[in-house]
Design a protein around this motif. Structure first.
Motif, PDB file in Angstrom:
ATOM      1  N   ILE A   1       0.845  -1.204   0.000  1.00 30.10           N
ATOM      2  CA  ILE A   1       0.000   0.000   0.000  1.00 30.10           C
ATOM      3  C   ILE A   1       0.880   1.253   0.000  1.00 30.10           C
ATOM      4  CG2 ILE A   1      -1.658   1.357   1.356  1.00 30.10           C
ATOM      5  CD1 ILE A   1      -2.804  -1.392   2.335  1.00 30.10           C
ATOM      6  N   GLN A   2       1.959   1.226   0.770  1.00 30.05           N
ATOM      7  CA  GLN A   2       2.844   2.400   0.828  1.00 30.05           C
ATOM      8  C   GLN A   2       3.536   2.636  -0.515  1.00 30.05           C
ATOM      9  OE1 GLN A   2       2.473   4.422   3.330  1.00 30.05           O
ATOM     10  NE2 GLN A   2       1.105   2.840   4.100  1.00 30.05           N
ATOM     11  N   VAL A   3       3.957   1.548  -1.163  1.00 30.18           N
ATOM     12  CA  VAL A   3       4.599   1.682  -2.476  1.00 30.18           C
ATOM     13  C   VAL A   3       3.602   2.290  -3.468  1.00 30.18           C
ATOM     14  CG1 VAL A   3       5.452   0.366  -4.467  1.00 30.18           C
ATOM     15  CG2 VAL A   3       6.342  -0.111  -2.167  1.00 30.18           C
ATOM     16  N   LEU A   4       2.385   1.792  -3.448  1.00 34.77           N
ATOM     17  CA  LEU A   4       1.360   2.326  -4.354  1.00 34.77           C
ATOM     18  C   LEU A   4       1.089   3.804  -4.044  1.00 34.77           C
ATOM     19  CD1 LEU A   4      -1.022  -0.778  -4.401  1.00 34.77           C
ATOM     20  CD2 LEU A   4       0.226   0.159  -6.374  1.00 34.77           C
ATOM     21  N   ARG A   5       1.056   4.128  -2.769  1.00 38.76           N
ATOM     22  CA  ARG A   5       0.799   5.524  -2.374  1.00 38.76           C
ATOM     23  C   ARG A   5       1.908   6.436  -2.907  1.00 38.76           C
ATOM     24  NH1 ARG A   5       1.321   8.948   2.095  1.00 38.76           N
ATOM     25  NH2 ARG A   5       2.813   7.552   3.077  1.00 38.76           N
ATOM     26  N   GLN A   6       3.140   5.973  -2.803  1.00 36.85           N
ATOM     27  CA  GLN A   6       4.256   6.787  -3.309  1.00 36.85           C
ATOM     28  C   GLN A   6       4.190   6.945  -4.833  1.00 36.85           C
ATOM     29  OE1 GLN A   6       6.185   8.635  -1.526  1.00 36.85           O
ATOM     30  NE2 GLN A   6       5.355   7.825   0.389  1.00 36.85           N
ATOM     31  N   CYS A   7       3.715   5.907  -5.530  1.00 42.70           N
ATOM     32  CA  CYS A   7       3.551   6.019  -6.993  1.00 42.70           C
ATOM     33  C   CYS A   7       2.494   7.070  -7.323  1.00 42.70           C
ATOM     34  CB  CYS A   7       3.145   4.679  -7.598  1.00 42.70           C
ATOM     35  SG  CYS A   7       4.443   3.447  -7.556  1.00 42.70           S
TER      36      CYS A   7
ATOM     37  N   GLU B   1      -3.702   8.426  -1.072  1.00 41.49           N
ATOM     38  CA  GLU B   1      -4.061   7.423  -0.071  1.00 41.49           C
ATOM     39  C   GLU B   1      -5.293   6.629  -0.512  1.00 41.49           C
ATOM     40  OE1 GLU B   1      -3.447   8.323   3.854  1.00 41.49           O
ATOM     41  OE2 GLU B   1      -4.055   6.250   4.277  1.00 41.49           O
ATOM     42  N   GLU B   2      -6.305   7.345  -0.956  1.00 39.90           N
ATOM     43  CA  GLU B   2      -7.562   6.719  -1.395  1.00 39.90           C
ATOM     44  C   GLU B   2      -7.307   5.762  -2.571  1.00 39.90           C
ATOM     45  OE1 GLU B   2     -10.697   6.906  -0.441  1.00 39.90           O
ATOM     46  OE2 GLU B   2     -11.575   5.911  -2.205  1.00 39.90           O
ATOM     47  N   ASN B   3      -6.545   6.235  -3.551  1.00 37.84           N
ATOM     48  CA  ASN B   3      -6.284   5.396  -4.729  1.00 37.84           C
ATOM     49  C   ASN B   3      -5.367   4.215  -4.410  1.00 37.84           C
ATOM     50  OD1 ASN B   3      -7.589   6.411  -7.298  1.00 37.84           O
ATOM     51  ND2 ASN B   3      -6.820   8.313  -6.420  1.00 37.84           N
TER      52      ASN B   3
END
Ligand SMILES: [Mg+2]
Length: 233
Positions: A66-72, A84-86
């Protein structure tokens, strides 16, 4: 009886590949700029940064993803709230795929038979969810790396599951595919071990000697009976 999940009940590579595809399809549709980051060379640096920032969470694969996706999402110029939502939505798509496993032959029948005679616990370094996978009814509980903050063969994992099951190591059997994580780890914890070796790999590592070896899941009930493991049901 404690069961490894990935590569013991299903092929994890095939499962993750399918989940990654679902994730990328969703991102292509919903967050294409973030997918461009995710699919680029930048991703290695993002992963490293997330691991460095959240070292204490390094065994929690869901959190890290989730954190990796948030950073992307942030790298694609999204606001923190949108990122955060996405990231949460993208992870939900991935996680649905992660739990949509293709079982090895006779996995469900074998769990059904074993669960009639023994108390089963899942013990995994991964983030599969036994309820969502559809096998929760066979198990009395599950322990994951994210729960313990360590990964097999770390003894904390085995201690955690034995405590949860309220059973002495000498009365418990661990079943898994990995010679170090499962066989060596559980041997050292004082459990008996069954190496699930469906690919019939050769080994001459005497540190990693299982109590018994299974080449197919359907062989487990007879094999376990032959070890004289006390039935608990
Ligand atoms: Mg495994």
């Amino acid at each position: 009886m404690t069961f490894d999940l990935d590569n013991t009940l299903w092929d994890v590579m095939q499962t993750i590949t399918g989940a990654e595809k679902l994730l990328r399809d969703w991102m292509a549709e919903q967050t294409p700029a973030a997918l461009a980051v995710y699919a680029s060379e930048q991703i290695a640096g993002i992963r490293e940064q997330v691991l460095a920032t959240h070292a204490e969470k390094r065994h929690d694969l869901s959190f890290l993803r989730i954190q990796v996706l948030r950073q992307c999402m942030i790298a694609a110029n999204m606001s923190p709230a949108d990122a955060e939502e996405n990231a949460n939505q993208a992870f939900a798509v991935f996680f649905a795929g992660r739990n949509d496993v293709v079982f090895y032959p006779n996995a469900l029948e074998t769990l059904e038979i074993l669960s009639q005679h023994y108390t089963l616990f899942a013990l995994t370094n991964g983030n599969a969810d036994i309820e969502r996978v559809g096998i929760g009814r066979f198990f009395s509980g599950a322990v994951s790396s994210a729960d313990v903050g360590a990964s097999k063969p770390d003894q904390q994992m085995f201690t955690a599951v034995l405590t949860k099951a309220d059973v002495q190591a000498g009365r418990a059997v661990h079943i898994g595919d990995h010679l170090s994580d499962d066989v060596f780890g559980a041997n050292r914890a004082g459990m008996r071990t069954i190496w699930f070796n469906h690919e019939r790999q050769a080994t001459n590592n005497t540190d990693h000697e299982p109590t018994a070896e299974a080449h197919a899941l359907a062989d487990l009930p007879d094999l376990i009976a032959s070890l004289g493991v006390a039935q608990t049901r």
